[in-house]
Each structure stands twice: as C-alpha cells, then as structure tokens.
Write a protein that holds these residues in place. Structure first.
Motif, mmCIF file in Angstrom:
data_model
loop_
_atom_site.group_PDB
_atom_site.id
_atom_site.type_symbol
_atom_site.label_atom_id
_atom_site.label_comp_id
_atom_site.label_asym_id
_atom_site.label_seq_id
_atom_site.Cartn_x
_atom_site.Cartn_y
_atom_site.Cartn_z
ATOM 1 N N GLY A 27 4.903 -2.314 11.802
ATOM 2 C CA GLY A 27 4.690 -1.114 12.595
ATOM 3 C C GLY A 27 5.142 0.178 11.951
ATOM 4 N N ARG A 28 5.636 0.106 10.728
ATOM 5 C CA ARG A 28 6.145 1.301 10.072
ATOM 6 C C ARG A 28 5.054 2.001 9.264
ATOM 7 N NH1 ARG A 28 11.863 0.447 7.262
ATOM 8 N NH2 ARG A 28 11.774 2.718 7.455
ATOM 9 N N ARG A 29 5.287 3.255 8.969
ATOM 10 C CA ARG A 29 4.374 4.032 8.138
ATOM 11 C C ARG A 29 4.642 3.696 6.672
ATOM 12 N NH1 ARG A 29 1.994 9.812 8.934
ATOM 13 N NH2 ARG A 29 1.457 10.434 6.798
ATOM 14 N N VAL A 30 3.573 3.564 5.891
ATOM 15 C CA VAL A 30 3.739 3.216 4.480
ATOM 16 C C VAL A 30 4.283 4.405 3.702
ATOM 17 C CG1 VAL A 30 1.884 1.506 4.560
ATOM 18 C CG2 VAL A 30 1.363 3.863 3.885
ATOM 19 N N ALA A 31 4.736 4.144 2.483
ATOM 20 C CA ALA A 31 5.251 5.204 1.619
ATOM 21 C C ALA A 31 4.164 6.236 1.330
ATOM 22 C CB ALA A 31 5.759 4.598 0.310
ATOM 23 N N ASP A 32 4.574 7.477 1.169
ATOM 24 C CA ASP A 32 3.625 8.546 0.863
ATOM 25 C C ASP A 32 2.996 8.331 -0.512
ATOM 26 O OD1 ASP A 32 4.149 9.851 3.255
ATOM 27 O OD2 ASP A 32 5.717 11.117 2.381
ATOM 28 N N PHE A 33 1.797 8.859 -0.663
ATOM 29 C CA PHE A 33 1.107 8.812 -1.958
ATOM 30 C C PHE A 33 1.669 9.932 -2.829
ATOM 31 C CE2 PHE A 33 -2.292 9.227 -5.025
ATOM 32 C CZ PHE A 33 -2.775 7.925 -5.167
ATOM 33 N N ASN A 69 -2.101 -4.959 -10.291
ATOM 34 C CA ASN A 69 -3.324 -4.164 -10.302
ATOM 35 C C ASN A 69 -3.148 -3.029 -9.292
ATOM 36 O OD1 ASN A 69 -6.629 -4.439 -8.990
ATOM 37 N ND2 ASN A 69 -6.046 -3.406 -10.868
ATOM 38 N N ILE A 70 -3.205 -1.811 -9.792
ATOM 39 C CA ILE A 70 -3.065 -0.625 -8.947
ATOM 40 C C ILE A 70 -4.442 -0.002 -8.813
ATOM 41 C CG2 ILE A 70 -1.999 1.649 -8.707
ATOM 42 C CD1 ILE A 70 -0.403 -0.781 -11.088
ATOM 43 N N THR A 71 -4.980 0.055 -7.591
ATOM 44 C CA THR A 71 -6.291 0.649 -7.382
ATOM 45 C C THR A 71 -6.164 1.882 -6.501
ATOM 46 O OG1 THR A 71 -6.801 -0.758 -5.464
ATOM 47 C CG2 THR A 71 -7.492 -1.555 -7.618
ATOM 48 N N MET A 72 -6.541 3.017 -7.070
ATOM 49 C CA MET A 72 -6.488 4.291 -6.354
ATOM 50 C C MET A 72 -7.831 4.588 -5.731
ATOM 51 S SD MET A 72 -4.291 6.703 -8.928
ATOM 52 C CE MET A 72 -4.251 5.771 -10.459
ATOM 53 N N ARG A 73 -7.814 5.053 -4.475
ATOM 54 C CA ARG A 73 -9.042 5.331 -3.749
ATOM 55 C C ARG A 73 -8.911 6.635 -2.967
ATOM 56 N NH1 ARG A 73 -9.991 -0.309 -1.805
ATOM 57 N NH2 ARG A 73 -9.198 -1.649 -3.470
ATOM 58 N N VAL A 74 -10.051 7.167 -2.564
ATOM 59 C CA VAL A 74 -10.127 8.301 -1.638
ATOM 60 C C VAL A 74 -10.631 7.740 -0.314
ATOM 61 C CG1 VAL A 74 -11.155 10.548 -1.155
ATOM 62 C CG2 VAL A 74 -10.633 9.900 -3.531
ATOM 63 N N ASP A 111 -5.896 9.317 -2.148
ATOM 64 C CA ASP A 111 -4.847 9.427 -1.138
ATOM 65 C C ASP A 111 -4.293 8.074 -0.711
ATOM 66 O OD1 ASP A 111 -7.175 8.654 0.158
ATOM 67 O OD2 ASP A 111 -6.858 9.923 1.913
ATOM 68 N N THR A 112 -4.767 7.011 -1.344
ATOM 69 C CA THR A 112 -4.189 5.697 -1.094
ATOM 70 C C THR A 112 -4.287 4.849 -2.351
ATOM 71 O OG1 THR A 112 -4.129 3.833 0.470
ATOM 72 C CG2 THR A 112 -6.289 4.513 -0.299
ATOM 73 N N ALA A 113 -3.396 3.892 -2.448
ATOM 74 C CA ALA A 113 -3.464 2.904 -3.525
ATOM 75 C C ALA A 113 -3.110 1.547 -2.944
ATOM 76 C CB ALA A 113 -2.515 3.257 -4.667
ATOM 77 N N LEU A 114 -3.891 0.554 -3.316
ATOM 78 C CA LEU A 114 -3.562 -0.832 -3.016
ATOM 79 C C LEU A 114 -2.991 -1.438 -4.290
ATOM 80 C CD1 LEU A 114 -5.507 -0.160 -0.661
ATOM 81 C CD2 LEU A 114 -6.342 -2.512 -0.822
ATOM 82 N N CYS A 139 0.830 -1.201 0.000
ATOM 83 C CA CYS A 139 0.000 0.000 0.000
ATOM 84 C C CYS A 139 0.864 1.251 0.000
ATOM 85 C CB CYS A 139 -0.899 0.036 1.239
ATOM 86 S SG CYS A 139 -1.901 -1.444 1.486
ATOM 87 N N VAL A 140 0.305 2.334 -0.529
ATOM 88 C CA VAL A 140 0.925 3.652 -0.403
ATOM 89 C C VAL A 140 -0.136 4.617 0.095
ATOM 90 C CG1 VAL A 140 2.689 3.262 -2.165
ATOM 91 C CG2 VAL A 140 0.493 4.235 -2.832
ATOM 92 N N GLY A 141 0.303 5.631 0.826
ATOM 93 C CA GLY A 141 -0.611 6.632 1.366
ATOM 94 C C GLY A 141 -1.202 6.227 2.697
ATOM 95 N N TRP A 142 -1.985 5.192 2.695
ATOM 96 C CA TRP A 142 -2.563 4.575 3.891
ATOM 97 C C TRP A 142 -2.327 3.079 3.820
ATOM 98 C CZ3 TRP A 142 -5.218 6.954 8.009
ATOM 99 C CH2 TRP A 142 -5.507 8.325 7.842
ATOM 100 N N HIS A 143 -2.191 2.459 4.968
ATOM 101 C CA HIS A 143 -2.047 1.007 5.038
ATOM 102 C C HIS A 143 -3.427 0.378 5.194
ATOM 103 C CE1 HIS A 143 -0.328 -2.906 5.935
ATOM 104 N NE2 HIS A 143 -1.100 -2.983 7.004
ATOM 105 N N TRP A 144 -3.711 -0.599 4.341
ATOM 106 C CA TRP A 144 -4.994 -1.302 4.440
ATOM 107 C C TRP A 144 -4.792 -2.691 5.001
ATOM 108 C CZ3 TRP A 144 -6.654 -5.941 2.323
ATOM 109 C CH2 TRP A 144 -8.011 -6.230 2.501
ATOM 110 N N ARG A 145 -5.668 -3.039 5.918
ATOM 111 C CA ARG A 145 -5.825 -4.426 6.336
ATOM 112 C C ARG A 145 -7.305 -4.625 6.587
ATOM 113 N NH1 ARG A 145 -3.673 -5.070 12.590
ATOM 114 N NH2 ARG A 145 -4.680 -3.207 13.456
ATOM 115 N N PRO A 146 -7.770 -5.832 6.458
ATOM 116 C CA PRO A 146 -9.213 -6.041 6.642
ATOM 117 C C PRO A 146 -9.634 -5.656 8.066
ATOM 118 C CG PRO A 146 -8.140 -7.973 5.684
ATOM 119 C CD PRO A 146 -7.066 -7.078 6.164
#
Length: 218
Positions: free
Chosen positions: A81-87, A209-214, A115-118, A62-69
């Motif tokens: 525990g680290r912050r993901v890369a910036d968007f 597959n790059i999916t951009m979301r708000v 502001d995020t991409a999975l 992920c970039v921007g925000w970290h996603w987990r279910p």
C-alpha cells in the motif's frame, strides 16, 4: 567471440536498436547500488502475481510508478500500500543519453522524459515469456539496460508471440531500445547464461534489467 573485440551497434528491427557495451563498469556498479537500495523499499522487490494466479519467475521493483498486471498506480496496493520511490533526475538524464546513442536524434532525446522504471532481477532459472509493453499511454521508446549475466533476448513482431523473431545476446553494459515501428513488438528472455557476469559490477550472480518508460499518466 573475443570479448575484447568491440561489438557494433545493430538495428535488430525497425526502431529496435542494440548498443553493446554502452555502460562502463563504474556506471554498472552505480546502477547495481541504486537497484539494491530500491529493492529494500518503500515497496520491496517481489515476485509479481499474475491475474490468473501464476507468479513471475523474475523479481521486480519499480520506481516512479508501481506496475502490476496490467496497470500503473502511485501506490503498491497489491504489496504493502505504500508509494514507490520517486523517479530520480539522474535516471531521466541517463535515459536521454541512451536514446541519443541509439537514434542519434538530439531533439527526440531532449524530449524524452521517462517517469517509471521496472527493475527485473533474473536468477539462473528465471525467464520472461513473450509479451508487449503496452500498459503505458505513451508510445515513447522503452530504454533497457542490462547488468550481470548474459541473456538470450528474443525480439519478435507486433502481431504475434510466435515467429518471426530474432534471438540476440544481451551482455552486461548493453543498451537496447524498443521504439518506432518496434515499440510494441513482442519480446522476452528465454534463457540466462549463469556465471557469465563480471563481479566487478557489484553483482556476483544473476542479471539486472532496468527498463525506462514514459507512462503518459499525470
């Protein structure tokens, strides 16, 4: 079908647009290079573990925000525990261009600020079950880009994982946008056609597959 014959853009369902061949080979190579860099960290690519103990067959970074279910966080507490890369700004611009291409709405494209991409990587055996993208607090469209092997993409309805649904093929360079009435449609990837990608993209095998979301989060 002759690959040299352009495939027309198509509205698969209200607000769900497929634009074949939107990305050229050079742009695909740039995306592959970026995805490889993100895959190494600060939060590396991994098979996401589901709450009930299952493990997703795709690998995700992920970039921007970290996603987990089924939430977004700034830090990957389930990984390292680290912050993901910036968007990056260039990905915002790409998302806006994609939205303009799909909808032809200049105002909506200007306002679109993902502001995020999975980024999901599929090998030949990976699948994605029918699901909704509903962890975001925003109903802004989801912009999806494909690089590498062709897949079968299943676009369903907003009420159930079962029929009615439509199966289409997403090939390398294709754009798909889920928005409007189809923003929360169930969708999935039941099959990947191994060996159908072009090595000129920089991806020898598999599908990105790059999916951009708000997210709608501050």
């Amino acid at each position: 079908m002759n690959a040299l014959i352009p495939r027309p853009a198509m509205e698969v369902a209200p607000g769900a647009w497929h634009v074949p061949g939107w990305l050229g080979t050079a742009q695909q190579r740039e995306l592959v290079t970026a995805c490889r860099a993100w895959a190494t960290g600060p939060v590396p690519i991994r098979h996401t573990r589901l709450p009930r103990g299952g493990v997703m067959s795709v690998q995700t970074v992920c970039v921007g925000w970290h996603w987990r279910p089924y939430e977004y966080t700034r830090t990957a507490d389930d990984v390292n525990g680290r912050r993901v890369a910036d968007f990056p700004d260039w990905l915002v611009r790409l998302g806006r261009r994609a939205l303009l291409e799909a909808y032809g709405d200049e105002e909506a494209a200007r306002d679109y600020t993902p502001d995020t991409a999975l980024i999901n990587f599929y090998d030949g055996q990976a699948r994605m079950g029918m699901h909704q993208d509903k962890d975001e607090r925003s109903s802004a469209p989801v912009v999806s880009l494909s690089v590498g092997d062709t897949c079968v993409f299943r676009v369903g309805n907003t009420e159930t994982r079962t029929k009615p649904y439509t199966d289409i093929e997403l090939s390398s360079g294709d754009l798909f946008v889920l928005g409007g009435p189809s923003r929360f449609a169930y969708h999935g990837v039941p099959r990947v056609h191994e060996g159908t990608g072009d090595p000129a993209t920089g991806l020898r095998s598999g599908r990105l597959n790059i999916t951009m979301r708000v997210t709608g989060l501050a």
